[in-house]
Scaffold this active site. Structure first.
Site, PDB file in Angstrom:
ATOM      1  N   ARG A 153       0.809  -1.215   0.000  1.00  0.00           N
ATOM      2  CA  ARG A 153       0.000   0.000   0.000  1.00  0.00           C
ATOM      3  C   ARG A 153       0.844   1.268   0.000  1.00  0.00           C
ATOM      4  O   ARG A 153       0.547   2.199  -0.738  1.00  0.00           O
ATOM      5  CB  ARG A 153      -0.964  -0.010   1.178  1.00  0.00           C
ATOM      6  N   THR A 154       1.895   1.315   0.808  1.00  0.00           N
ATOM      7  CA  THR A 154       2.687   2.543   0.869  1.00  0.00           C
ATOM      8  C   THR A 154       3.374   2.801  -0.470  1.00  0.00           C
ATOM      9  O   THR A 154       3.392   3.918  -0.980  1.00  0.00           O
ATOM     10  CB  THR A 154       3.726   2.458   1.998  1.00  0.00           C
ATOM     11  N   HIS A 208       7.601   6.777  10.569  1.00  0.00           N
ATOM     12  CA  HIS A 208       6.872   6.597   9.319  1.00  0.00           C
ATOM     13  C   HIS A 208       6.071   7.891   9.151  1.00  0.00           C
ATOM     14  O   HIS A 208       4.860   7.922   9.396  1.00  0.00           O
ATOM     15  CB  HIS A 208       5.960   5.370   9.421  1.00  0.00           C
ATOM     16  N   ARG A 224      12.153   2.950   2.127  1.00  0.00           N
ATOM     17  CA  ARG A 224      11.761   2.161   3.304  1.00  0.00           C
ATOM     18  C   ARG A 224      12.878   1.167   3.590  1.00  0.00           C
ATOM     19  O   ARG A 224      13.450   0.577   2.667  1.00  0.00           O
ATOM     20  CB  ARG A 224      10.457   1.411   3.049  1.00  0.00           C
ATOM     21  N   LYS A 241      23.956  -8.963  -3.617  1.00  0.00           N
ATOM     22  CA  LYS A 241      25.336  -9.095  -4.098  1.00  0.00           C
ATOM     23  C   LYS A 241      26.324  -8.487  -3.123  1.00  0.00           C
ATOM     24  O   LYS A 241      27.503  -8.355  -3.424  1.00  0.00           O
ATOM     25  CB  LYS A 241      25.472  -8.427  -5.469  1.00  0.00           C
TER      26      LYS A 241
END
Lengths: 426, 313
Positions: free
Chosen positions: B58-59, B136, B108, B86
């Site tokens: 959703r974000t 957030h 995020r 990697k």
């Protein structure tokens, strides 16, 4: 030149607890004579402090295994520049120092390259895994001055056996007092700050729990025991009880826990990530008082070199530890300038007590002692630049901070190993 | 206009005036979204990269839609499948992306503080879309806008945040924001999910829903973050629902017009009764999602404006 006369110096005698203006004569690498008042000839110290060289019992050198972080040469130079004349080295290297062969390698490398004396500790259990004890007898013969597993906590049953065995050899065991079940994964001390920053935290109680366990085992086995770092007020009553009961117990603290607190981490500054994590200000103040009262015996640097990459990570993922050989004395002098500890009290914890506990010859300012000395001016102010450090790794929490006090000259067995006017010598 | 930030890393750094500026702008976008959908493309010519080091639906979708509505060129990078595997460090990833001259970076990351670490190394505007358990900010802003629209104000409200506070970055950002705007904030949850020291944050802490919800204007439920838990925090989901799950009975302790919020995704039957979540008279959960797009449009527009001003200077 191992003969010299140093005059017009403030002699700091941790045994007598005194500071006197006087002179000191070195002959054949030993302190030959000490006197008060003026005297002609020799080197004029111009009123600078002269103290027994620091014996730092918490030094990690990157050999073997991580020489890119710190070698015996760079650690030795850092020690000399910091007034440390004996490094008691930790066995928690990348390749643990857990056999006489590895210990001999370390001793040889130290002799070849280190500017100061090196006395190694050895691991208590093989590979520091807490399963089988190391060859404690052979390791003592090879020169190990004490046994520890670094920050690994030995399981109770194995530790009780190690202690029982070590007791028969009169070996000194260092414990890392933590309850691993509680402290697992913690990057900072729990509390308002840690919770706001959203960092995984450990309760300060984990230290007391670990210490109580170790002390019970000491009571059971009678071993000589030193708690490597006591950093919380909650752990102090247990320590006091053990000492009052006559157990052969001493305790240490790192200079970082005496001069910094949890808030210094600020915006996730990884140079302030150490093990155990920095504590609240109340704890810091309690630790300083415990050093003054003699409840905590030894201050060390917990010198833990880390390369840049291992610190350039999110806080949780970054490596723990800070270099401290060169900043140990200037940081300790903060406590002197804050009038929390006198200079003899500082050197009791930095030199005299470690010498006594580890059975070393230095740490005293008296005739017959080795001429391991540090001359410093406690008042010179400067801003610390981490890239000016001698250590190969530059991970100091004091970078950019105002410090007061500089080492002017360091002697080991009467030979000058550091002279500020000339830079590092060895 | 008063919004002097280079990045949007957290609510902690924002001034109440900046919060109000942002919410006013977002409210205008929300209205336009419901009406003409004419926004004048203020992000035209700018490149927005969404870097999600942690799974998100959703974000990420919300940021992507917000950027596209305002005319930005939006690119999504699923970082877990990429260079991290990697062995590349976060800073190197940031420098690599920086060399491609993005303008807006939406990040995020599972580690607290990681977005700031990255923001220090790039010369574009960085928006924190959630860092570990830390902050957030856009979620707190969209919650604030939803509350303001429902209650007609964003001050002197009694707001109860319930559930898994310990693992929640949403809770931390909301506590900062609602405190700055002078509301009474209550935290309700089992003591294992209330972070140590929370009582010193200027909030009231309750261990009982009936007491904590009394006379609340807003009931904000949090998701039980099972993926962040290692070890025992609660005995079972059914006991948790019994004591802390929001149902009609517990909601009756709050004010009769109290609204119910949830940042999503919901665990129905764990922290919230499905009937409450779907009650259109009480639940504003869908409006929260709607406001999310508007708040992100406003945040990116304001940051882009500052970015252009800096570049012109």
């Amino acid at each position: 030149m191992t003969n010299a006369l140093l005059r017009n110096a403030r002699l700091i005698d941790p045994e007598a607890g005194s500071v006197t203006l006087g002179w000191l004569r070195i002959e054949g690498g030993q302190i030959a004579e000490i006197g008060q008042g003026p005297r002609a000839g020799g080197i004029d110290c111009q009123g600078a402090c002269l103290a027994p060289g620091i014996i730092d019992i918490g030094v990690k050198v990157g050999e073997p295994g991580e020489r890119h972080k710190e070698s015996f040469r760079t650690a030795g130079r850092a020690a000399a520049a910091g007034g440390v004349t004996t490094m008691v080295t930790r066995p928690d290297t990348a390749t643990p120092i857990d056999t006489p062969e590895v210990l001999e390698f370390v001793t040889r490398r130290a002799q070849e390259d280190a500017a100061v004396k090196v006395r190694p500790m050895a691991a208590l259990t093989k590979a520091r895994e807490g399963r089988e004890m190391t060859e404690i007898g052979f390791l003592i013969d090879a020169g190990a001055v004490a046994f520890c597993d670094g920050d690994a906590v030995c399981p109770t049953r194995v530790l009780s056996r190690c202690m029982t065995y070590a007791r028969s050899l009169d070996a000194l065991i260092l414990g890392h007092p933590q309850d691993p079940g509680l402290s697992h994964g913690g990057a900072v001390t729990s509390g308002k700050f840690a919770s706001l920053r959203g960092l995984p935290a450990v309760s300060p109680m984990a230290e007391r729990m670990g210490l109580e366990r170790d002390l019970a085992l000491v009571e059971m086995t009678g071993v000589r025991y030193h708690a490597d770092q006591i950093t919380t007020a909650a752990a102090l009553p247990a320590l006091a009880r053990a000492k009052a009961a006559g157990l052969d117990v001493t305790a240490g603290v790192s200079i970082h826990h005496l001069t910094l607190n949890a808030f210094d981490v600020g915006d996730y500054r990884t140079f302030f990530k150490v093990k155990p994590p920095l504590r609240d200000e109340d704890d810091r103040v309690a630790m300083v008082a415990a050093v003054r009262d003699g409840l905590i015996d030894i201050i060390c640097s917990m010198h833990t070199p880390q390369d840049e990459e291992s610190k350039r990570l999110p806080f949780e993922a970054a490596a723990s530890g800070a270099v401290g050989l060169e900043t140990l004395l200037p940081a300790a002098l903060r406590l002197y300038h804050a009038e929390a500890l006198s200079l003899p009290e500082l050197f009791r914890a930095l030199a005299l007590n470690p010498a006594r506990r580890f059975g070393l010859a230095g740490g005293r300012l008296c005739p017959g002692a080795p001429a391991d000395l540090v001359m410093f001016d406690p008042d010179i102010p400067y801003v610390l630049d981490r890239f000016a450090l001698q250590s190969k790794s530059k991970n100091t929490p004091f970078d950019g901070q105002r410090m007061q006090g500089r080492v002017l000259r360091t002697w080991v067995d009467g030979a000058v190993v550091y002279d500020r006017a000339q830079g590092a010598i060895a | 206009m008063t919004f002097n930030q280079t990045h949007l890393l957290g609510i902690e750094e924002l001034h109440p005036v900046e919060i109000t500026t942002l919410l006013d702008r977002a409210n205008a976008y929300a209205e336009a979204e419901r009406g003409s959908r004419e926004h004048g493309q203020p992000l035209k010519g700018l490149t927005q990269i969404n870097m999600f080091f942690e799974a998100s639906t959703r974000t990420q979708a919300s940021f992507e839609i917000a950027g596209k509505r305002l005319g930005a060129d939006v690119m999504n990078m699923a970082m877990s499948a990429s260079s991290l595997k990697k062995g590349e460090t976060l800073i190197d990833t940031a420098l690599t992306l920086n060399a491609m001259h993005p303008d807006l970076l939406v990040v995020r990351h599972p580690h607290s503080g990681a977005v700031k670490l990255l923001a220090d190394k790039v010369n574009c505007a960085v928006l924190n879309a959630g860092d570990g358990r830390h902050e957030h900010p856009t979620q707190a802003l969209l919650d604030a806008l939803t509350i303001r629209r429902a209650k007609g104000r964003l001050h002197r409200l009694v707001i109860a945040i319930c559930g898994d506070i310990a693992h929640s970055r949403v809770a931390r950002s909301n506590i900062h924001l609602l405190g700055k705007m002078e509301n009474r904030v209550r935290l309700i949850g089992p003591p294992t999910l209330i972070p140590p020291g929370a009582a010193d944050w200027g909030v009231e802490v309750y261990g009982d829903m009936a007491e904590g919800l009394k006379d609340a204007d807003v009931v904000m439920m949090l998701r039980l973050q099972k993926e962040r838990m290692d070890g025992a925090f609660i005995p079972s989901e059914r006991e948790y629902f019994h004591r802390f799950g929001l149902n009609a009975e517990k909601l009756s302790f709050a004010k009769p017009d109290a609204i119910v919020m949830h940042p999503g995704p919901m665990n129905r039957g764990v922290e919230i009764d499905g009937n409450i979540a779907d009650d259109i008279n009480r639940s504003v959960i869908q409006e929260q999602v709607e406001m999310g797009v508007a708040v992100r449009m406003a945040a990116m527009e304001l940051l882009a404006g500052n970015l252009r001003a800096r570049r012109a200077a």
